[in-house]
Design an enzyme around this catalytic site. Structure first.
Site, PDB file in Angstrom:
ATOM      1  N   ASP A  23       0.855  -1.180   0.000  1.00 37.51           N
ATOM      2  CA  ASP A  23       0.000   0.000   0.000  1.00 37.51           C
ATOM      3  C   ASP A  23       0.895   1.235   0.000  1.00 37.51           C
ATOM      4  O   ASP A  23       1.590   1.513   0.974  1.00 37.51           O
ATOM      5  CB  ASP A  23      -0.894  -0.013   1.246  1.00 37.51           C
ATOM      6  N   ASP A  63      -3.190   2.346  -5.804  1.00 34.29           N
ATOM      7  CA  ASP A  63      -2.092   2.396  -4.844  1.00 34.29           C
ATOM      8  C   ASP A  63      -1.849   1.093  -4.101  1.00 34.29           C
ATOM      9  O   ASP A  63      -0.896   1.007  -3.319  1.00 34.29           O
ATOM     10  CB  ASP A  63      -2.346   3.512  -3.828  1.00 34.29           C
ATOM     11  N   GLU A  64      -2.671   0.073  -4.309  1.00 35.95           N
ATOM     12  CA  GLU A  64      -2.551  -1.152  -3.520  1.00 35.95           C
ATOM     13  C   GLU A  64      -2.529  -2.385  -4.421  1.00 35.95           C
ATOM     14  O   GLU A  64      -3.214  -2.434  -5.432  1.00 35.95           O
ATOM     15  CB  GLU A  64      -3.719  -1.277  -2.532  1.00 35.95           C
TER      16      GLU A  64
END
Length: 416
Positions: free
Chosen positions: A10, A106-107
């Site tokens: 993350d 983002d993950e």
């Protein structure tokens, strides 16, 4: 049997971190990436740690953020830039495994079970990935390491920024004391229901009666009980596997309230064209159409209807959308509208038909393919419907270009 080794990476405060990296004037100061206040998208999309210290949260209105921190700096989002960073991170992940599953820009989850003989333990790989993201991209990431996806995700949330957290098979002592809403998919509404019955922690959820949870939450209750007990066995998708798309939609909050049928038609045509073009790009046809309406008192509702024939044309989508609107008109002026094509299926080659309705739709489809080609060559506004001239400011919207990519990143933040 070989134990799985799952990572969840993350990238910390992703949007805000990219903006601070690109603009040194923002570094060390409270700042937030925000929607456009003039277009009534005035909410915080992402914030840095300096802003977080003032209690500023994702999703809150800008006026509230400024009340908490008068000196906060706002900057608009740049999705193209975020995509570049996301792709660069993927290139790093794919050096360790070909099982990389995206969860927003983002993950990502990584199944590195088969890579331990090359790169060391899961923690070794997590630390190496964090170091490379910091060195090669200039931002930080937190990585969770566990034997399943749910606990790996929880691990990446436990310590920020720039940290590795391992949750092993002795997880009870490490996570059961945590609030149940830290578990993925325990949103605000679900947590409120659990609290009514004294289920406050992940341990409470794990030890609750399974039949009771099923009565309270349905299938989700069974799923969450399994998650809390470390029984998640869902696989990490391969990098090249394509996510199954069930719907394609778009929505917009307009710069002013929509007051009459002409206003509604303009926006419905714009949204229908956006949805139809994206469908045609993927060879999709839809069997039904859904609209979402929010009025200026923030009352929202959705309606859905089936098409007479499967279609990928904006004309068919618009006609059904407007029919649904007229059948369920709001009591107040409309603040935002959404159009969604549902029950999608792929049809690369379409059989010609002499049935009147089917033949008409095929002609319309050919026309819209030609319009797609013109717009690709000369820009979106090179060809427009006549109704757009009724209000040039309202109609000056290109939702294909301005469509928010990966909206699930924002939705996830609301469920954390």
């Amino acid at each position: 049997m070989e134990h799985q080794v799952i990572l969840h990476s993350d990238m910390n405060n992703f949007y805000a971190s990219v903006e601070c990296l690109d603009n040194p004037k923002l570094r060390g100061k409270p700042m937030a990436v925000t929607g456009d206040p003039d277009a009534r998208h005035g909410i915080v999309l992402a914030k840095n740690y300096e802003a977080k210290k003032y209690g500023i949260t994702t999703g809150e209105p800008l006026w509230m953020a400024r009340q908490k921190c008068p000196d906060i700096l706002f900057t608009p989002p740049r999705y193209e830039r975020y995509i570049q960073f996301s792709q660069a991170a993927h290139e790093i992940y794919e050096e360790y495994t070909d099982q990389v599953e995206t969860f927003g820009l983002d993950e990502c989850w990584l199944d590195v079970t088969g890579s331990t003989h090359l790169f060391g333990t899961g923690k070794d790989m997590a630390d190496d990935i964090r170091s490379r993201i910091k060195k090669e991209l200039g931002i930080t990431a937190s990585v969770g390491v566990s034997f399943n996806k749910i606990f790996a995700k929880l691990g990446s949330d436990l310590k920020k920024p720039d940290a590795t957290t391992v949750i092993d098979h002795n997880f009870q002592s490490k996570i059961w004391h945590l609030p149940a809403n830290m578990l993925l998919y325990v949103g605000k509404a679900t947590y409120a229901k659990l609290l009514k019955y004294g289920i406050r922690t992940i341990g409470d959820l794990a030890c609750a009666d399974l039949s009771f949870l099923e009565r309270l939450l349905g299938k989700n209750g069974v799923m969450l009980w399994a998650f809390a007990n470390g029984l998640d066995r869902s696989p990490v998708s391969y990098s090249y596997s394509r996510r199954i798309i069930k719907t394609i939609g778009n929505s917009v909050t307009t710069h002013r309230d929509l007051l009459n049928d002409t206003d509604i038609k303009i926006i419905l045509y714009i949204l229908s064209e956006s949805v139809a073009e994206r469908m045609r790009n993927e060879n999709f046809y839809c069997r039904s159409v859904q609209i979402s309406i929010r009025d200026n008192t923030l009352v929202s509702y959705e309606r859905q209807g089936r098409l007479p024939l499967p279609s990928c044309t904006s004309q068919a989508i618009f006609q059904k959308a407007f029919e649904l609107y007229k059948g369920n008109p709001p009591q107040n002026p409309v603040r935002s509208l959404g159009v969604r094509a549902c029950n999608l299926f792929v049809m690369k080659y379409r059989q010609l038909s002499f049935l009147e309705d089917a033949a008409r739709d095929q002609k319309q489809e050919a026309l819209e393919h030609a319009i797609d080609d013109v717009r690709k060559r000369y820009g979106h506004y090179s060809i427009q419907r006549g109704i757009m001239l009724m209000d040039s400011r309202l109609s000056h919207l290109d939702p294909v270009a301005e469509h928010t990519i990966y909206p699930e990143a924002f939705l996830k933040s609301q469920n954390k």
